[in-house]
Design an enzyme around this catalytic site. Structure first.
Site, short mmCIF file in Angstrom:
data_model
loop_
_atom_site.label_atom_id
_atom_site.label_comp_id
_atom_site.label_asym_id
_atom_site.label_seq_id
_atom_site.Cartn_x
_atom_site.Cartn_y
_atom_site.Cartn_z
CG HIS A 36 -4.34 -23.21 -7.10
ND1 HIS A 36 -3.78 -21.95 -7.24
CD2 HIS A 36 -3.68 -23.78 -6.07
CE1 HIS A 36 -2.86 -21.76 -6.33
NE2 HIS A 36 -2.76 -22.88 -5.60
CG HIS A 39 0.09 -23.42 -9.03
ND1 HIS A 39 -0.90 -24.14 -8.41
CD2 HIS A 39 1.13 -23.38 -8.15
CE1 HIS A 39 -0.49 -24.54 -7.22
NE2 HIS A 39 0.74 -24.09 -7.03
CG ASP A 153 3.93 -19.06 -0.67
OD1 ASP A 153 3.74 -19.73 0.35
OD2 ASP A 153 3.32 -19.27 -1.73
NE ARG A 190 0.18 -26.93 3.58
CZ ARG A 190 1.30 -26.48 3.03
NH1 ARG A 190 1.26 -25.41 2.26
NH2 ARG A 190 2.45 -27.09 3.24
P1 AMP Z 1 3.22 -24.19 -4.33
O1 AMP Z 1 2.82 -25.19 -5.37
O2 AMP Z 1 2.18 -23.96 -3.28
O3 AMP Z 1 4.61 -24.42 -3.79
O4 AMP Z 1 3.30 -22.81 -5.09
C1 AMP Z 1 4.08 -22.65 -6.25
C2 AMP Z 1 4.12 -21.18 -6.58
O5 AMP Z 1 2.79 -20.71 -6.79
C3 AMP Z 1 4.71 -20.34 -5.43
O6 AMP Z 1 5.55 -19.35 -5.98
C4 AMP Z 1 3.48 -19.75 -4.79
O7 AMP Z 1 3.72 -18.53 -4.15
C5 AMP Z 1 2.57 -19.56 -6.00
N1 AMP Z 1 1.17 -19.47 -5.58
C6 AMP Z 1 0.50 -20.33 -4.80
N2 AMP Z 1 -0.74 -19.88 -4.58
C7 AMP Z 1 -0.85 -18.70 -5.22
C8 AMP Z 1 -1.89 -17.73 -5.36
N3 AMP Z 1 -3.07 -17.88 -4.77
N4 AMP Z 1 -1.63 -16.63 -6.09
C9 AMP Z 1 -0.42 -16.45 -6.69
N5 AMP Z 1 0.60 -17.33 -6.60
C10 AMP Z 1 0.39 -18.43 -5.87
#
Ligand code: AMP
Length: 281
Positions: A36, A39, A153, A190
């Site tokens: 999204h 990322h 996170d 999610r």
């Molecule tokens: P994930 O795919 O959820 O493991 O996230 C991959 C990376 O994207 C991690 O470093 C997350 O902290 C970051 N991330 C996920 N959602 C967001 C968001 N809404 N804003 C900024 N970074 C994000």
């Protein structure tokens, strides 16, 4: 953009990228896919540091402390590749579990100290060990000069910085801002599991954080702030796992108004666990 599944091919392509470019840096964005704009914002930050941007998409089984959450985690590989094609990313690495964990050793250990016993660490046993295990492995494979993580996170960034320092890994960790929907809901893979009604209800998290921030800056008592935030979240039928007001560096609780403070929370909206945070001062 190259789509690569194996380590051997990835390392060959990274060497070619570096050879062809004046820029010797490698900027790395690890993700679990279902991409999204949160990322993509990390990729945009990475592009400010280097033109050699590598993104990985790997749903890491080792960081799920709940099998159902792992099974239901959204997987949208072809849509992810399409999104990345227009992002400026040069290579997307989409390995299999065997590629990342060939011998499936069970003896990975890292001393995270109290970081593993508070907030996410306390409520998701083994989660951060799993995160460190995959990030360390990905760093070993990609060998980036810079890596980009979302402050969404918040505790994860602190854990990764701790890991990099402890293991003496020569990579600069960049913490990037949280990207939100126009409703204030923090973007998350999610969120795809929320119904429209739940998505609506979940906007209370942002509103509660804004209210808490205002109260904090008015120097209201911490317990009163947490109570009021809890009441407003619960009034929408969401179930709170924790709300904590902590130091941005140490992540230890604050007793009264101080600078460098962040409020972190985890909440269940139906069956979906959501986390969010906001810098209070
Ligand atoms: P994930 O795919 O959820 O493991 O996230 C991959 C990376 O994207 C991690 O470093 C997350 O902290 C970051 N991330 C996920 N959602 C967001 C968001 N809404 N804003 C900024 N970074 C994000």
């Amino acid at each position: 953009m190259k789509v690569i599944k194996t380590i051997i091919e990835l390392q060959k392509e990274i060497a070619i990228l570096q050879d062809l470019s004046q820029d010797k840096k490698v900027a790395f964005v690890p993700t679990m896919g279902a991409l999204h704009f949160g990322h993509i914002s990390l990729i945009n930050e990475a592009l400010k540091v280097s033109e050699n941007v590598i993104c990985s998409v790997f749903v890491n089984p080792k960081q799920f402390n709940n099998q159902e959450d792992l099974n239901l985690y959204p997987r949208t590989e072809s849509a992810d590749i399409e999104i990345l094609k227009n992002s400026g990313c040069k290579i997307v690495f989409i390995p299999s579990t065997d590629e990342i964990y060939p011998k499936n050793e069970t003896n990975y250990k890292i001393d995270l100290g109290y970081l593993d016993q508070i907030m996410e660490g306390k409520h998701r046993k083994g989660h951060f060990e799993g995160v460190c295990r995959v990030v360390e492995r990905l760093f070993e494979i990609v060998n980036p000069t810079d890596a980009f993580f979302g402050s969404k996170d918040f505790q994860q960034v602190a854990v990764i910085k701790h890991m990099v320092k402890l293991k003496k890994i020569p990579v600069e960790i960049h913490a990037c801002p949280i990207i939100r929907e126009t409703t204030g809901l923090a973007m998350s893979s999610r969120n795809a599991r929320l119904s429209d009604e739940e998505k609506n209800k979940a906007t209370i998290l942002y509103q509660a954080l804004l209210m808490g921030k205002k109260m904090y800056q008015e120097k209201k008592e911490i317990s009163m702030i947490i109570n009021e935030m809890s009441e407003s979240i619960q009034s929408k039928g969401l179930e709170i796992e924790y709300i904590e007001i902590v130091d941005t560096e140490t992540l230890l609780q604050k007793d009264a108004f101080e600078n460098n403070t962040v409020c972190c929370l985890a909440v269940y909206c139906g069956k979906v666990r959501l986390i969010d945070n906001m810098i209070f001062s």
